[in-house]
Design an enzyme around this catalytic site. Sequence first.
Site, mmCIF file in Angstrom:
data_model
loop_
_atom_site.group_PDB
_atom_site.id
_atom_site.type_symbol
_atom_site.label_atom_id
_atom_site.label_comp_id
_atom_site.label_asym_id
_atom_site.label_seq_id
_atom_site.Cartn_x
_atom_site.Cartn_y
_atom_site.Cartn_z
ATOM 1 C CD GLN A 108 20.807 42.053 -32.487
ATOM 2 O OE1 GLN A 108 20.869 40.843 -32.297
ATOM 3 N NE2 GLN A 108 20.075 42.570 -33.452
ATOM 4 C CG HIS A 126 25.163 41.465 -28.450
ATOM 5 N ND1 HIS A 126 24.679 40.992 -29.644
ATOM 6 C CD2 HIS A 126 24.274 41.049 -27.514
ATOM 7 C CE1 HIS A 126 23.555 40.322 -29.439
ATOM 8 N NE2 HIS A 126 23.282 40.349 -28.158
ATOM 9 C CB CYS A 134 34.254 46.511 -13.907
ATOM 10 S SG CYS A 134 34.227 45.695 -12.294
ATOM 11 C CB CYS A 137 31.087 48.180 -10.404
ATOM 12 S SG CYS A 137 32.439 48.906 -11.367
ATOM 13 C CB CYS A 155 37.253 47.489 -11.985
ATOM 14 S SG CYS A 155 36.223 48.937 -11.741
ATOM 15 C CB CYS A 158 34.431 48.002 -7.644
ATOM 16 S SG CYS A 158 34.358 46.763 -8.944
ATOM 17 C CB SER A 197 18.861 37.082 -38.586
ATOM 18 O OG SER A 197 19.706 36.944 -37.468
ATOM 19 C CD GLU A 223 19.176 37.162 -46.979
ATOM 20 O OE1 GLU A 223 18.906 36.090 -46.410
ATOM 21 O OE2 GLU A 223 20.333 37.556 -47.191
HETATM 22 P P1 NAD Z 1 22.900 38.393 -38.279
HETATM 23 O O1 NAD Z 1 24.271 38.205 -38.811
HETATM 24 O O2 NAD Z 1 22.259 37.280 -37.570
HETATM 25 O O3 NAD Z 1 21.895 38.827 -39.420
HETATM 26 C C1 NAD Z 1 22.231 39.780 -40.339
HETATM 27 C C2 NAD Z 1 20.975 40.262 -41.033
HETATM 28 O O4 NAD Z 1 21.327 41.380 -41.835
HETATM 29 C C3 NAD Z 1 20.316 39.236 -41.953
HETATM 30 O O5 NAD Z 1 18.950 39.183 -41.656
HETATM 31 C C4 NAD Z 1 20.555 39.810 -43.359
HETATM 32 O O6 NAD Z 1 19.486 39.546 -44.219
HETATM 33 C C5 NAD Z 1 20.638 41.281 -43.064
HETATM 34 N N1 NAD Z 1 21.391 42.093 -44.036
HETATM 35 C C6 NAD Z 1 22.434 41.740 -44.811
HETATM 36 N N2 NAD Z 1 22.848 42.782 -45.542
HETATM 37 C C7 NAD Z 1 22.050 43.832 -45.223
HETATM 38 C C8 NAD Z 1 21.982 45.189 -45.634
HETATM 39 N N3 NAD Z 1 22.840 45.698 -46.521
HETATM 40 N N4 NAD Z 1 21.022 45.984 -45.094
HETATM 41 C C9 NAD Z 1 20.150 45.491 -44.190
HETATM 42 N N5 NAD Z 1 20.172 44.221 -43.766
HETATM 43 C C10 NAD Z 1 21.113 43.398 -44.273
HETATM 44 O O7 NAD Z 1 23.036 39.645 -37.374
HETATM 45 P P2 NAD Z 1 22.388 39.938 -36.016
HETATM 46 O O8 NAD Z 1 20.947 39.626 -36.035
HETATM 47 O O9 NAD Z 1 22.840 41.282 -35.722
HETATM 48 O O10 NAD Z 1 23.019 38.940 -34.925
HETATM 49 C C11 NAD Z 1 24.318 38.478 -34.959
HETATM 50 C C12 NAD Z 1 25.222 38.801 -33.775
HETATM 51 O O11 NAD Z 1 26.499 38.978 -34.292
HETATM 52 C C13 NAD Z 1 24.943 40.057 -33.057
HETATM 53 O O12 NAD Z 1 24.721 39.664 -31.783
HETATM 54 C C14 NAD Z 1 26.214 40.905 -33.103
HETATM 55 O O13 NAD Z 1 26.683 41.106 -31.781
HETATM 56 C C15 NAD Z 1 27.220 40.084 -33.801
HETATM 57 N N6 NAD Z 1 27.871 40.725 -34.976
HETATM 58 C C16 NAD Z 1 28.296 42.022 -34.958
HETATM 59 C C17 NAD Z 1 28.854 42.589 -36.084
HETATM 60 C C18 NAD Z 1 29.283 44.033 -36.055
HETATM 61 O O14 NAD Z 1 29.567 44.562 -34.991
HETATM 62 N N7 NAD Z 1 29.311 44.716 -37.193
HETATM 63 C C19 NAD Z 1 29.010 41.843 -37.246
HETATM 64 C C20 NAD Z 1 28.597 40.503 -37.238
HETATM 65 C C21 NAD Z 1 28.019 39.962 -36.096
#
Ligand code: NAD
Length: 253
Positions: A108, A126, A134, A137, A155, A158, A197, A223
């Site tokens: 993600q 994500h 694009c 396509c 793009c 297309c 999470s 957590e």
């Molecule tokens: P989230 O922010 O909802 O949850 C983060 C999770 O990581 C929590 O459960 C927390 O307990 C855990 N965590 C914290 N430190 C940790 C560690 N050192 N090791 C393991 N786990 C740890 O993240 P999510 O569920 O990925 O969803 C959030 C959305 O935010 C995603 O869709 C993503 O696209 C985006 N996002 C991306 C980035 C990135 O690209 N680095 C950063 C923040 C959010």
Amino acid sequence: VEHALRQAAALMRRSLHAVALVGAGLSAESGIPTYRGAGGVYERFGEPTIDGWELFTHDPAEWWRQAIAHETAGSPFSEAIERAAPNAGHYAMADLEQMGRLAHVITQNIDNLHAVAGSRRVTEIHGNRYKVRCIECGARERLETVNLDRLPPSCPVCGGLYKNDVVMFGEPIPRDALEECYRQALAADLFLTVGTSAVVYPAADFPVLAKRRGAPLIEINPEETALTEISDVVIRAPAGVALPALVDLLLVP
Ligand code: NAD
């Protein structure tokens, strides 16, 4: 944690097609704040507005102007990503792939750190902040090679509209990525969730789907999460500690 790590290693030895769902927690130790959880972006700055996708569909040129202005002004979040390098957890995931222990990563994260660490089989559900896509396509291209003199960019394949690859709230998940995720969830005989999470859909569905088809679930997260209850092995440790420890256990014949 020791015991859980050994159980996880045993499951990985027996598995032929392990799949991982990764969340922002994996990149936390690279200095990129998570969204949710203690100290996360939401706690500090509130939830994001949900009108980005609407603006893009109504006025893509204006959306691009705002996106460029936002990038130029900078934000603590994007600056953290720009500065970040892969941590031991990212490298361990690339090692697991190399060792034939991890078939696919569904991430993600948008930060590109899996690729930098050397993982090859990755689906970025994500998107990737260094790419454009694009919306017709699905073709992707590196953002830095796109001509932004005339907005909105389009793009070359297309003629469809280009958008930053990062999926916004309200925006449909790109079809190619979504299909790959379902293929992987159905093919998985073992499923790991790492630093997520597990409340963002559809990503949170993949482990549930795999579990329903008999794949054991391993959770790596300091957590509790929405998936803890249905997980078979729970490793309550940071990803940057747990994943290298797993690699070490699997290296021993
Ligand atoms: P989230 O922010 O909802 O949850 C983060 C999770 O990581 C929590 O459960 C927390 O307990 C855990 N965590 C914290 N430190 C940790 C560690 N050192 N090791 C393991 N786990 C740890 O993240 P999510 O569920 O990925 O969803 C959030 C959305 O935010 C995603 O869709 C993503 O696209 C985006 N996002 C991306 C980035 C990135 O690209 N680095 C950063 C923040 C959010």
